[in-house]
Design a protein around this motif. Structure first.
Motif, short mmCIF file in Angstrom:
data_model
loop_
_atom_site.label_atom_id
_atom_site.label_comp_id
_atom_site.label_asym_id
_atom_site.label_seq_id
_atom_site.Cartn_x
_atom_site.Cartn_y
_atom_site.Cartn_z
N THR A 40 -2.39 -4.10 18.36
CA THR A 40 -2.86 -5.33 19.01
C THR A 40 -3.82 -6.09 18.07
OG1 THR A 40 -4.63 -4.08 20.06
CG2 THR A 40 -2.64 -4.41 21.38
N GLY A 41 -3.58 -5.98 16.78
CA GLY A 41 -4.40 -6.69 15.79
C GLY A 41 -3.99 -8.15 15.70
N ASP A 42 -4.46 -8.83 14.65
CA ASP A 42 -4.22 -10.27 14.50
C ASP A 42 -2.74 -10.62 14.54
OD1 ASP A 42 -6.89 -10.60 14.24
OD2 ASP A 42 -6.88 -10.57 12.04
N PHE A 43 -1.94 -9.87 13.73
CA PHE A 43 -0.54 -10.26 13.63
C PHE A 43 0.22 -9.89 14.90
CE2 PHE A 43 3.81 -10.38 12.19
CZ PHE A 43 3.80 -11.53 11.42
N SER A 78 -0.53 0.63 22.02
CA SER A 78 -1.85 0.60 21.38
C SER A 78 -2.56 1.95 21.56
CB SER A 78 -2.66 -0.53 22.02
OG SER A 78 -3.98 -0.50 21.57
N ARG A 79 -3.59 2.15 20.71
CA ARG A 79 -4.38 3.38 20.87
C ARG A 79 -5.24 3.28 22.13
NH1 ARG A 79 -7.46 2.97 15.45
NH2 ARG A 79 -7.35 0.83 16.21
N ILE A 117 1.09 -2.80 12.14
CA ILE A 117 0.02 -1.86 11.75
C ILE A 117 0.07 -1.70 10.23
CG2 ILE A 117 -0.63 0.61 11.92
CD1 ILE A 117 0.42 0.42 14.85
N GLN A 118 -1.09 -1.48 9.61
CA GLN A 118 -1.10 -1.30 8.14
C GLN A 118 -0.36 -0.01 7.77
OE1 GLN A 118 -2.63 -3.73 6.55
NE2 GLN A 118 -4.09 -4.55 8.02
N HIS A 154 -1.67 3.70 8.09
CA HIS A 154 -1.80 4.38 9.39
C HIS A 154 -0.45 4.81 9.95
CE1 HIS A 154 -5.85 3.03 9.15
NE2 HIS A 154 -5.57 1.76 9.38
N ILE A 201 6.70 -5.11 9.18
CA ILE A 201 6.23 -6.47 8.82
C ILE A 201 5.11 -6.41 7.79
CG2 ILE A 201 6.81 -7.42 11.09
CD1 ILE A 201 3.66 -7.17 11.53
N SER A 202 4.85 -5.20 7.29
CA SER A 202 3.62 -4.97 6.52
C SER A 202 3.67 -5.55 5.10
CB SER A 202 3.35 -3.49 6.44
OG SER A 202 4.41 -2.88 5.77
N ASN A 203 2.46 -5.83 4.61
CA ASN A 203 2.27 -6.27 3.22
C ASN A 203 1.29 -5.32 2.55
OD1 ASN A 203 3.86 -8.61 2.98
ND2 ASN A 203 2.41 -9.69 4.29
N ASN A 232 7.13 -10.48 7.07
CA ASN A 232 5.91 -10.26 6.27
C ASN A 232 5.46 -11.51 5.53
OD1 ASN A 232 8.20 -9.90 4.50
ND2 ASN A 232 6.72 -9.27 2.95
N VAL A 249 5.33 -14.47 6.92
CA VAL A 249 4.76 -15.42 7.89
C VAL A 249 3.34 -14.95 8.19
CG1 VAL A 249 5.05 -16.41 10.18
CG2 VAL A 249 7.05 -15.67 8.90
N ALA A 301 -0.26 -14.67 10.42
CA ALA A 301 -0.69 -14.67 11.83
C ALA A 301 -1.23 -16.05 12.19
CB ALA A 301 -1.76 -13.60 12.03
P1 NAP Z 1 -5.24 -5.75 11.96
O1 NAP Z 1 -5.78 -6.98 12.60
O2 NAP Z 1 -6.14 -4.90 11.20
O3 NAP Z 1 -4.51 -4.92 13.10
C1 NAP Z 1 -3.89 -3.72 12.87
C2 NAP Z 1 -3.74 -2.97 14.16
O4 NAP Z 1 -3.27 -1.67 13.81
C3 NAP Z 1 -5.04 -2.70 14.88
O5 NAP Z 1 -5.39 -3.77 15.70
C4 NAP Z 1 -4.75 -1.45 15.66
O6 NAP Z 1 -4.15 -1.76 16.90
C5 NAP Z 1 -3.71 -0.74 14.81
N1 NAP Z 1 -4.31 0.42 14.13
C6 NAP Z 1 -5.38 0.43 13.30
N2 NAP Z 1 -5.63 1.68 12.85
C7 NAP Z 1 -4.69 2.47 13.40
C8 NAP Z 1 -4.39 3.87 13.33
N3 NAP Z 1 -5.15 4.71 12.60
N4 NAP Z 1 -3.35 4.33 14.01
C9 NAP Z 1 -2.59 3.52 14.77
N5 NAP Z 1 -2.81 2.17 14.89
C10 NAP Z 1 -3.84 1.68 14.21
O7 NAP Z 1 -4.06 -6.13 10.98
P2 NAP Z 1 -3.06 -7.37 11.07
O8 NAP Z 1 -3.60 -8.50 10.32
O9 NAP Z 1 -2.63 -7.59 12.47
O10 NAP Z 1 -1.82 -6.81 10.22
C11 NAP Z 1 -0.93 -5.87 10.76
C12 NAP Z 1 0.24 -5.71 9.84
O11 NAP Z 1 0.90 -6.97 9.70
C13 NAP Z 1 -0.15 -5.27 8.44
O12 NAP Z 1 0.77 -4.35 7.94
C14 NAP Z 1 -0.10 -6.55 7.63
O13 NAP Z 1 0.23 -6.31 6.28
C15 NAP Z 1 1.04 -7.29 8.33
N6 NAP Z 1 0.96 -8.75 8.19
C16 NAP Z 1 -0.15 -9.41 8.57
C17 NAP Z 1 -0.20 -10.78 8.44
C18 NAP Z 1 -1.40 -11.57 8.88
O14 NAP Z 1 -1.42 -12.78 8.70
N7 NAP Z 1 -2.40 -10.94 9.45
C19 NAP Z 1 0.89 -11.49 7.88
C20 NAP Z 1 2.02 -10.79 7.51
C21 NAP Z 1 2.04 -9.40 7.68
P3 NAP Z 1 -4.58 -0.98 18.25
O15 NAP Z 1 -6.07 -1.03 18.28
O16 NAP Z 1 -3.91 -1.76 19.31
O17 NAP Z 1 -4.05 0.43 18.14
#
Ligand code: NAP
Length: 461
Positions: free
Chosen positions: A27-30, A49-50, A81-82, A85, A104-106, A135, A137, A139
């Motif tokens: 439930t992170g940014d993306f 989600s956790r 999720i990164q 994890h 979708i990860s980077n 990946n 696009v 957030a």
């Molecule tokens: P983020 O805001 O840090 O969110 C990641 C989510 O992963 C957390 O909110 C958490 O969700 C979950 N998480 C964290 N630690 C964990 C663990 N130990 N075990 C299980 N779940 C865990 O990251 P994000 O920006 O949304 O990015 C997520 C993915 O999308 C990444 O791989 C990133 O490379 C990719 N991405 C992001 C963007 C962007 O613009 N942000 C663009 C393209 C691709 P819960 O608390 O709900 O468990």
């Protein structure tokens, strides 16, 4: 529900209006941004989600469940999720069996891991069908709706049906899926958002280097020389005169450098008698950034036009005209119209206007939205034939500007020729060699070589 039936249900949007539930892990940014966009497009969303406590940031219409519960509700699971994890997925392998997992990860660095994140995910959950997508696009773009620059979504995966299901979602979100093939392409897709203008590096560094060189060259000739020999302070030339000298010089040199690699490639092919041997790396790289070189050249040409437009309102120019008029009046002597100069000046301007017009046309046809709408032959006609015509017109514009000053000793200061003379070297070489290559005795064998003929087939081994 068996795995095939879940896939068929996910394809249902094409046949009925009801969309299949999609699960998003994280439930992170993306995850939130994608979830929000998918809900808007009619997809029921369940987050895994956790923490199953729903925060105010999560879209109202979405459910938040544990990973296992959420995964059971959908055939497609987006892993937001990164990569570091991902190991929490191993205990879920059984539930995830047969599901489509969208990676979708980077990463933070190019080729950070030996295998792509998507391949790593496929190793962790061997029973799942992994597809790489989304990946490129951001957030922020998803949330704000400013997707114009990133409307294309690269998709790859080994399972055709799974890939098709993800591409349907991409389309439903108003984006354009681009099938990049199997999961082997994931590494390249993951590296893509980390690249910083790869094709622009050479053109920009080259133009910076040339700008610095010509700036000091003009500074020496046009400001330091008159100061030393005539005690005249022309330092204000730095604001308009010198930039307006450098811009056309760079535009012309860079435009010639767009066509020079093609000419070199033709010479190499003629010399080798085959097209089946690789060009040197530097030539390959040079050819790949010709479009960017041309666009930088166009930027300099446009600046030249703007600088030229302000010439009549410059204080120095107005002073020179008025002092000439006053001196003619005081001496009671009028300069007769010099027809040769009038011709030279008008021809020089006309060549510049036509050259710039074609330059802009070349720039417009290099835009993807335009080049996608012309066929290969039309594109080649514009970029090659009109491109050479532009180079001829711009070179002629500079030659006519020089007029009969080329041989005049007064145009050399400290033995340094006028800067525009230097700018003519590369374009003249390109045009002369191209002219020679058009002769049938060279053009015919070159055409044959380009059609696959080899003078000495052993060469290509
Ligand atoms: P983020 O805001 O840090 O969110 C990641 C989510 O992963 C957390 O909110 C958490 O969700 C979950 N998480 C964290 N630690 C964990 C663990 N130990 N075990 C299980 N779940 C865990 O990251 P994000 O920006 O949304 O990015 C997520 C993915 O999308 C990444 O791989 C990133 O490379 C990719 N991405 C992001 C963007 C962007 O613009 N942000 C663009 C393209 C691709 P819960 O608390 O709900 O468990």
């Amino acid at each position: 529900m068996n795995k095939n039936s879940s896939n068929i249900m996910a394809l249902a949007p094409n046949t009925s209006n009801k969309r299949e539930t999609v699960c998003i892990f994280g439930t992170g940014d993306f995850g939130r941004a994608l979830g929000h966009k998918m809900i808007q497009s009619g997809y029921p969303i369940v987050f895994g989600s956790r923490s199953t406590q729903k925060s105010s940031l999560i879209p109202n219409d979405a459910e938040v469940l544990s990973h296992a519960e959420a995964a059971r509700k959908a055939a497609i699971i987006i892993i937001a999720i990164q990569r570091q994890h991902y190991n929490f997925l191993t205990p879920l392998a059984e539930i995830l069996h047969g599901k489509v997992l969208v990676d979708i990860s980077n990463n933070l660095k190019i080729n950070q891991y030996p295998e792509s994140n998507a391949e790593y995910l496929a190793q962790l959950v061997p029973g799942a069908k992994v597809v790489k997508a989304f990946n490129t696009v951001s957030a922020w773009a998803l949330q704000s709706g400013t997707l114009d620059a990133s409307r294309q979504v690269f998709v790859c995966g080994d399972d055709m049906e799974a890939k098709q299901m993800v591409m349907d979602i991409v389309r439903a979100l108003g984006l354009t899926p681009l099938d990049q093939g199997s999961l082997l392409a994931a590494q390249e897709i993951e590296n893509y958002p980390l690249q910083l203008f790869p094709m622009w590096k050479f053109p920009i560094l080259l133009s910076l280097g040339l700008t610095a060189f010509f700036f000091f060259y003009c500074l020496t000739r046009d400001i330091i020389y008159p100061y030393v020999y005539e005690n005249e302070d022309f330092s204000f030339f730095i604001a308009i005169s010198i930039p307006n000298r450098i811009c056309p010089i760079l535009a012309l040199i860079l435009l010639a450098l767009v066509y020079l690699p093609g000419v070199l490639a033709a010479i190499i092919q003629l010399y080798r008698g085959t097209k089946y041997r690789r060009f040197p790396d530097w030539l390959d790289k040079w050819m790949l950034c010709r479009k960017q070189l041309g666009l930088v050249a166009l930027a300099f040409a446009s600046l030249h036009v703007l600088y030229t437009l302000v010439i009549p309102i410059r204080s120095f120019v107005r002073w020179r005209i008025s002092s000439l008029t006053v001196s003619q009046a005081l001496n009671n002597k009028t300069e007769p119209l010099n027809n040769t100069y009038a011709w030279l000046s008008d021809s020089y301007l006309a060549l510049g206007i036509l050259g710039f017009f074609l330059f802009v046309l070349l720039g417009i046809t290099s835009l993807p939205s335009v080049s996608n709408n012309v066929n290969w032959r039309e594109f080649r006609f514009v970029q090659s034939k009109l491109g050479y015509l532009t180079l001829v017109l711009c070179t002629a514009h500079t030659l006519v500007y020089g007029g009969n000053r080329f041989l005049s000793p007064s145009s050399y200061r400290w033995y340094l020729p006028n800067a525009y003379m230097l700018s003519l070297i590369v374009p003249c070489i390109v045009l002369v060699v191209k002219f020679v290559l058009v002769f049938p005795c060279l053009d015919k064998p070159l055409t044959q070589i380009r059609q696959g003929w080899e003078r000495n087939p052993k060469y290509s081994e």
